[in-house]
Write a protein that holds these residues in place. Structure first.
Motif, PDB file in Angstrom:
ATOM      1  N   ASN A  65       0.824  -1.209   0.000  1.00 26.91           N
ATOM      2  CA  ASN A  65       0.000   0.000   0.000  1.00 26.91           C
ATOM      3  C   ASN A  65       0.857   1.257   0.000  1.00 26.91           C
ATOM      4  N   ASP A  66       1.910   1.256   0.788  1.00 26.30           N
ATOM      5  CA  ASP A  66       2.818   2.403   0.823  1.00 26.30           C
ATOM      6  C   ASP A  66       3.486   2.607  -0.535  1.00 26.30           C
ATOM      7  N   GLY A  67       3.918   1.512  -1.154  1.00 25.35           N
ATOM      8  CA  GLY A  67       4.529   1.593  -2.472  1.00 25.35           C
ATOM      9  C   GLY A  67       3.541   2.089  -3.511  1.00 25.35           C
ATOM     10  N   TRP A  68       2.324   1.602  -3.444  1.00 27.24           N
ATOM     11  CA  TRP A  68       1.283   2.032  -4.382  1.00 27.24           C
ATOM     12  C   TRP A  68       1.008   3.520  -4.218  1.00 27.24           C
ATOM     13  N   LYS A  69       0.877   3.968  -2.983  1.00 31.00           N
ATOM     14  CA  LYS A  69       0.612   5.389  -2.727  1.00 31.00           C
ATOM     15  C   LYS A  69       1.760   6.261  -3.238  1.00 31.00           C
ATOM     16  N   ALA A  70       2.992   5.816  -3.012  1.00 30.84           N
ATOM     17  CA  ALA A  70       4.148   6.575  -3.480  1.00 30.84           C
ATOM     18  C   ALA A  70       4.164   6.622  -5.008  1.00 30.84           C
ATOM     19  N   GLY A  71       3.825   5.503  -5.648  1.00 32.23           N
ATOM     20  CA  GLY A  71       3.784   5.460  -7.109  1.00 32.23           C
ATOM     21  C   GLY A  71       2.724   6.384  -7.674  1.00 32.23           C
ATOM     22  N   VAL A  72       1.560   6.399  -7.064  1.00 36.78           N
ATOM     23  CA  VAL A  72       0.478   7.273  -7.512  1.00 36.78           C
ATOM     24  C   VAL A  72       0.881   8.733  -7.333  1.00 36.78           C
ATOM     25  N   ALA A  73       1.452   9.056  -6.199  1.00 33.50           N
ATOM     26  CA  ALA A  73       1.876  10.439  -5.944  1.00 33.50           C
ATOM     27  C   ALA A  73       2.930  10.871  -6.959  1.00 33.50           C
ATOM     28  N   HIS A  74       3.861   9.985  -7.261  1.00 33.95           N
ATOM     29  CA  HIS A  74       4.907  10.309  -8.235  1.00 33.95           C
ATOM     30  C   HIS A  74       4.287  10.514  -9.623  1.00 33.95           C
ATOM     31  N   GLY A  75       3.384   9.637 -10.002  1.00 34.50           N
ATOM     32  CA  GLY A  75       2.730   9.744 -11.300  1.00 34.50           C
ATOM     33  C   GLY A  75       1.928  11.023 -11.439  1.00 34.50           C
ATOM     34  N   LEU A  76       1.218  11.386 -10.402  1.00 32.86           N
ATOM     35  CA  LEU A  76       0.439  12.623 -10.434  1.00 32.86           C
ATOM     36  C   LEU A  76       1.350  13.850 -10.547  1.00 32.86           C
ATOM     37  N   ALA A  77       2.435  13.848  -9.800  1.00 37.41           N
ATOM     38  CA  ALA A  77       3.371  14.976  -9.848  1.00 37.41           C
ATOM     39  C   ALA A  77       4.000  15.092 -11.236  1.00 37.41           C
ATOM     40  N   GLU A  78       4.379  13.959 -11.811  1.00 37.13           N
ATOM     41  CA  GLU A  78       4.991  13.986 -13.141  1.00 37.13           C
ATOM     42  C   GLU A  78       3.974  14.439 -14.189  1.00 37.13           C
ATOM     43  N   GLY A  79       2.752  13.951 -14.094  1.00 37.17           N
ATOM     44  CA  GLY A  79       1.704  14.360 -15.030  1.00 37.17           C
ATOM     45  C   GLY A  79       1.407  15.846 -14.935  1.00 37.17           C
ATOM     46  N   LYS A  80       1.362  16.362 -13.733  1.00 39.60           N
ATOM     47  CA  LYS A  80       1.105  17.786 -13.544  1.00 39.60           C
ATOM     48  C   LYS A  80       2.238  18.614 -14.141  1.00 39.60           C
ATOM     49  N   SER A  81       3.455  18.178 -13.923  1.00 36.43           N
ATOM     50  CA  SER A  81       4.617  18.884 -14.454  1.00 36.43           C
ATOM     51  C   SER A  81       4.584  18.907 -15.982  1.00 36.43           C
ATOM     52  N   LEU A  82       4.284  17.771 -16.587  1.00 33.31           N
ATOM     53  CA  LEU A  82       4.215  17.706 -18.046  1.00 33.31           C
ATOM     54  C   LEU A  82       3.068  18.561 -18.568  1.00 33.31           C
ATOM     55  N   GLY A  83       1.951  18.545 -17.884  1.00 30.95           N
ATOM     56  CA  GLY A  83       0.808  19.352 -18.301  1.00 30.95           C
ATOM     57  C   GLY A  83       1.108  20.835 -18.244  1.00 30.95           C
ATOM     58  N   LEU A  84       1.783  21.255 -17.201  1.00 31.15           N
ATOM     59  CA  LEU A  84       2.152  22.666 -17.087  1.00 31.15           C
ATOM     60  C   LEU A  84       3.122  23.067 -18.181  1.00 31.15           C
ATOM     61  N   ALA A  85       4.091  22.206 -18.463  1.00 28.42           N
ATOM     62  CA  ALA A  85       5.062  22.505 -19.511  1.00 28.42           C
ATOM     63  C   ALA A  85       4.370  22.607 -20.869  1.00 28.42           C
TER      64      ALA A  85
END
Length: 74
Positions: A12-32
Motif C-alpha cells: 500500500n505504501d509503495g502504491w501510494k508513493a507510485g500514484v503520488a509520483h505519477g500525479l506529480a509527473e503528469g502535472k509537471s508535463l501538463g504545465l510545460a
C-alpha cells in the motif's frame, strides 16, 4: 499473520508513493505543455497584430519565430 499485514502495508505504501509520483509527473508535463501552447498563442496574436500594421510576412517571421506558412495562414 503479522507478515501478511506488513507485506500489505508495504504494498500500500509503495502504491501510494507510485500514484503520488505519477500525479506529480503528469502535472509537471501538463504545465510545460500549457506553457508551450501559451507561447505559441502569443506569437500568433503578435503576428496578427503585425499583419494589421502592414508589416511584411518576412519581418513577421523574423519577429515571431513562426514559419512563413504559419504567418501566411493567418
Amino acid at each position: 499473520m503479522l507478515v501478511n499485514t506488513l507485506e500489505r502495508d508495504a504494498r500500500n505504501d509503495g502504491w501510494k508513493a507510485g500514484v503520488a509520483h505519477g500525479l506529480a509527473e503528469g502535472k509537471s508535463l501538463g504545465l510545460a505543455e500549457g506553457e508551450v501552447r501559451g507561447s505559441r498563442q502569443a506569437k500568433v496574436e503578435t503576428a496578427k497584430n503585425l499583419l494589421q500594421f502592414g508589416l511584411s510576412i518576412e519581418n513577421i517571421v523574423q519577429a515571431t519565430g513562426l514559419s512563413k506558412a504559419e504567418v501566411e495562414a493567418l
